[in-house]
Scaffold this motif. Structure first.
Motif, PDB file in Angstrom:
ATOM      1  N   ALA A 204      39.551 -27.695  56.976  1.00 17.60           N
ATOM      2  CA  ALA A 204      38.178 -27.184  57.000  1.00 17.60           C
ATOM      3  C   ALA A 204      37.891 -26.458  58.311  1.00 17.60           C
ATOM      4  N   ALA A 205      38.457 -26.939  59.416  1.00 16.38           N
ATOM      5  CA  ALA A 205      38.260 -26.272  60.698  1.00 16.38           C
ATOM      6  C   ALA A 205      38.883 -24.874  60.692  1.00 16.38           C
ATOM      7  N   VAL A 206      40.087 -24.767  60.153  1.00 18.02           N
ATOM      8  CA  VAL A 206      40.729 -23.449  60.047  1.00 18.02           C
ATOM      9  C   VAL A 206      39.902 -22.522  59.175  1.00 18.02           C
ATOM     10  N   ARG A 207      39.406 -23.027  58.074  1.00 15.90           N
ATOM     11  CA  ARG A 207      38.613 -22.208  57.166  1.00 15.90           C
ATOM     12  C   ARG A 207      37.297 -21.768  57.821  1.00 15.90           C
ATOM     13  N   ALA A 208      36.671 -22.665  58.570  1.00 11.88           N
ATOM     14  CA  ALA A 208      35.406 -22.323  59.224  1.00 11.88           C
ATOM     15  C   ALA A 208      35.609 -21.246  60.285  1.00 11.88           C
ATOM     16  N   LEU A 209      36.653 -21.386  61.108  1.00  5.50           N
ATOM     17  CA  LEU A 209      36.912 -20.375  62.122  1.00  5.50           C
ATOM     18  C   LEU A 209      37.314 -19.051  61.480  1.00  5.50           C
ATOM     19  N   ALA A 210      38.083 -19.127  60.394  1.00  4.52           N
ATOM     20  CA  ALA A 210      38.475 -17.908  59.683  1.00  4.52           C
ATOM     21  C   ALA A 210      37.251 -17.184  59.127  1.00  4.52           C
ATOM     22  N   HIS A 211      36.253 -17.934  58.687  1.00  6.07           N
ATOM     23  CA  HIS A 211      35.014 -17.328  58.189  1.00  6.07           C
ATOM     24  C   HIS A 211      34.366 -16.456  59.269  1.00  6.07           C
ATOM     25  N   GLN A 212      34.441 -16.896  60.510  1.00  5.96           N
ATOM     26  CA  GLN A 212      33.817 -16.171  61.603  1.00  5.96           C
ATOM     27  C   GLN A 212      34.651 -14.985  62.080  1.00  5.96           C
ATOM     28  N   ARG A 213      35.972 -15.093  61.982  1.00 10.49           N
ATOM     29  CA  ARG A 213      36.851 -14.115  62.620  1.00 10.49           C
ATOM     30  C   ARG A 213      37.553 -13.172  61.655  1.00 10.49           C
ATOM     31  N   ARG A 214      37.373 -13.361  60.363  1.00 14.30           N
ATOM     32  CA  ARG A 214      38.206 -12.676  59.377  1.00 14.30           C
ATOM     33  C   ARG A 214      38.256 -11.159  59.577  1.00 14.30           C
ATOM     34  N   GLU A 215      37.125 -10.524  59.742  1.00 11.99           N
ATOM     35  CA  GLU A 215      37.099  -9.059  59.793  1.00 11.99           C
ATOM     36  C   GLU A 215      37.839  -8.527  61.016  1.00 11.99           C
ATOM     37  N   ARG A 216      37.541  -9.078  62.177  1.00 11.45           N
ATOM     38  CA  ARG A 216      38.202  -8.544  63.375  1.00 11.45           C
ATOM     39  C   ARG A 216      39.667  -8.965  63.448  1.00 11.45           C
ATOM     40  N   ASP A 217      40.003 -10.132  62.915  1.00  9.59           N
ATOM     41  CA  ASP A 217      41.412 -10.527  62.898  1.00  9.59           C
ATOM     42  C   ASP A 217      42.220  -9.628  61.970  1.00  9.59           C
ATOM     43  N   ALA A 218      41.636  -9.258  60.844  1.00 13.38           N
ATOM     44  CA  ALA A 218      42.332  -8.366  59.918  1.00 13.38           C
ATOM     45  C   ALA A 218      42.616  -7.023  60.586  1.00 13.38           C
ATOM     46  N   ALA A 219      41.663  -6.538  61.362  1.00 13.56           N
ATOM     47  CA  ALA A 219      41.838  -5.247  62.035  1.00 13.56           C
ATOM     48  C   ALA A 219      42.921  -5.311  63.108  1.00 13.56           C
ATOM     49  N   ARG A 220      43.174  -6.518  63.652  1.00 12.83           N
ATOM     50  CA  ARG A 220      44.140  -6.682  64.743  1.00 12.83           C
ATOM     51  C   ARG A 220      45.448  -7.304  64.269  1.00 12.83           C
ATOM     52  N   GLY A 221      45.597  -7.552  62.971  1.00 14.77           N
ATOM     53  CA  GLY A 221      46.829  -8.129  62.461  1.00 14.77           C
ATOM     54  C   GLY A 221      47.039  -9.569  62.865  1.00 14.77           C
ATOM     55  N   VAL A 222      45.952 -10.312  63.106  1.00 12.45           N
ATOM     56  CA  VAL A 222      46.030 -11.705  63.546  1.00 12.45           C
ATOM     57  C   VAL A 222      46.025 -12.623  62.336  1.00 12.45           C
ATOM     58  N   LEU A 223      46.853 -13.659  62.382  1.00  8.38           N
ATOM     59  CA  LEU A 223      46.899 -14.651  61.319  1.00  8.38           C
ATOM     60  C   LEU A 223      46.391 -15.985  61.840  1.00  8.38           C
ATOM     61  N   LEU A 224      45.419 -16.541  61.159  1.00 14.81           N
ATOM     62  CA  LEU A 224      44.906 -17.888  61.405  1.00 14.81           C
ATOM     63  C   LEU A 224      45.109 -18.673  60.120  1.00 14.81           C
ATOM     64  N   ALA A 225      45.847 -19.767  60.190  1.00 19.69           N
ATOM     65  CA  ALA A 225      46.173 -20.517  58.972  1.00 19.69           C
ATOM     66  C   ALA A 225      46.481 -21.964  59.296  1.00 19.69           C
ATOM     67  N   ALA A 226      46.369 -22.803  58.276  1.00 18.53           N
ATOM     68  CA  ALA A 226      46.909 -24.167  58.325  1.00 18.53           C
ATOM     69  C   ALA A 226      48.221 -24.161  57.558  1.00 18.53           C
ATOM     70  N   VAL A 227      49.078 -25.126  57.872  1.00 11.99           N
ATOM     71  CA  VAL A 227      50.388 -25.137  57.232  1.00 11.99           C
ATOM     72  C   VAL A 227      50.781 -26.570  56.903  1.00 11.99           C
ATOM     73  N   CYS A 228      51.455 -26.718  55.775  1.00 10.29           N
ATOM     74  CA  CYS A 228      51.995 -28.007  55.365  1.00 10.29           C
ATOM     75  C   CYS A 228      53.517 -27.953  55.521  1.00 10.29           C
ATOM     76  N   PRO A 229      54.087 -28.781  56.408  1.00 12.00           N
ATOM     77  CA  PRO A 229      55.542 -28.764  56.568  1.00 12.00           C
ATOM     78  C   PRO A 229      56.279 -29.578  55.521  1.00 12.00           C
ATOM     79  N   GLY A 230      55.538 -30.343  54.710  1.00  8.85           N
ATOM     80  CA  GLY A 230      56.178 -31.184  53.714  1.00  8.85           C
ATOM     81  C   GLY A 230      56.676 -32.492  54.314  1.00  8.85           C
ATOM     82  N   MET A 231      57.206 -33.348  53.457  1.00  6.28           N
ATOM     83  CA  MET A 231      57.747 -34.627  53.898  1.00  6.28           C
ATOM     84  C   MET A 231      58.962 -34.407  54.784  1.00  6.28           C
ATOM     85  N   MET A 232      59.037 -35.172  55.867  1.00  8.33           N
ATOM     86  CA  MET A 232      60.162 -35.062  56.794  1.00  8.33           C
ATOM     87  C   MET A 232      60.780 -36.430  57.026  1.00  8.33           C
TER      88      MET A 232
END
Length: 285
Positions: A204-232
């Motif tokens: 939810a934190a990643v999604r909330a920050l992405a909501h604020q930054r999406r337009e300018r990050d898209a223009a700059r080629g920036v990726l903001l994401a959460a990731v699941c590494p799976g069971m280790m």
């Protein structure tokens, strides 16, 4: 788009990097980047940080150790300030710091420290390092497939769905933490496994920050994401499940490193990604 011009030295940082997946990410970044680049391996214990730095094979990027306890309300900002002075910005950040819990831990006793590291530590890292991202930068929070609303009772979905600021996320996490600590969560709809609401809060934190930054990050080629590494196959996971056939942290790190250093997929922005695929946030998506 590449992370930065090939002539510019790149800077990467990993939190919670003294063991397991964090150390594997540091080693992988060091191997994939050039000797002109710098990888910051961080943790909250200086001796363990120094030992981890010494254990990273040479031949790639320079690996530097830094003390960073994400539970300290000011530590991420202090380190971000030092990196700004040294480099002007950063190219790759992995938020991987985590407090581990075992089956015998009483959620009421550990939830305050647990949320402080896993959740408020995550939002501190997002606040501190997102402004430092350079053109094509990547800011990736290591979460879990448990971090979706599929694992939360529908009556609780509104707690985390549609949040548009990190302050809102922190408020909801604090309410959950307090309910666990005072025992009221046991009589409600909250799951008993504290990892579920915690991981949902991270996504939810990643999604909330992405909501604020999406337009300018898209223009700059920036990726903001959460990731699941799976069971280790790690000692902590082994306390809960049979992980004898699970990938090693080094193997689990490979798709995360691909995400951090490969071309940006716009569909990954603000999402929870596992092995290159987006995991739906809620039922019906």
């Amino acid at each position: 788009m590449t992370i930065a011009p090939e002539t510019a030295p790149r800077v990467a940082l990993i939190t919670g990097a003294t063991q397991g997946l964090g150390l594997a990410l540091a080693e992988g970044l060091a191997q994939r980047l050039s000797p002109r680049d710098t990888v910051y391996l961080t943790g909250r214990d200086l001796d363990r940080v120094n030992c981890a730095v010494d254990a990273v094979p040479g031949g790639g990027a320079q690996v530097r150790g830094e003390l960073l306890d994400v539970a300290d309300p000011h530590a991420a900002d202090r380190l971000a300030g030092r990196l700004r002075e040294r480099h002007g910005g950063v190219d790759v950040v992995f938020g991987n710091a985590v407090m581990r819990v075992g089956p015998d831990d009483d959620p009421r006793k550990i939830v305050t420290e647990y949320a402080e590291v896993n959740n408020f530590g995550t939002t501190r890292v997002l606040r501190a390092f997102a402004p430092l991202l350079r053109e094509g930068g990547r800011l990736i929070v290591v979460a879990s497939s448990l971090g979706t609303l599929h694992y939360l009772a529908p009556v609780l979905h509104d707690r985390f769905d549609g949040l548009t600021s990190l302050d809102e996320v922190d408020e909801q996490v604090a309410a959950w933490r307090d309910a666990v600590a005072d025992g009221s969560a046991r009589g409600g709809a909250w799951p008993g496994f504290v990892n579920i609401p915690s991981k949902i809060g991270q996504v939810a934190a990643v999604r909330a920050l992405a909501h604020q930054r999406r337009e300018r990050d898209a223009a700059r080629g920036v990726l903001l994401a959460a990731v699941c590494p799976g069971m280790m196959n790690t000692p902590t996971s082994g306390m809960w499940w049979d992980v004898s056939g699970a990938p090693s942290p080094a193997d689990a790190a490979v798709p995360l490193l691909d995400l951090a250093l490969g071309p940006v997929d716009p569909g990954h922005y603000g999402q929870l990604v596992r092995n290159g695929d987006v995991l739906p946030w809620k039922p019906g998506e």
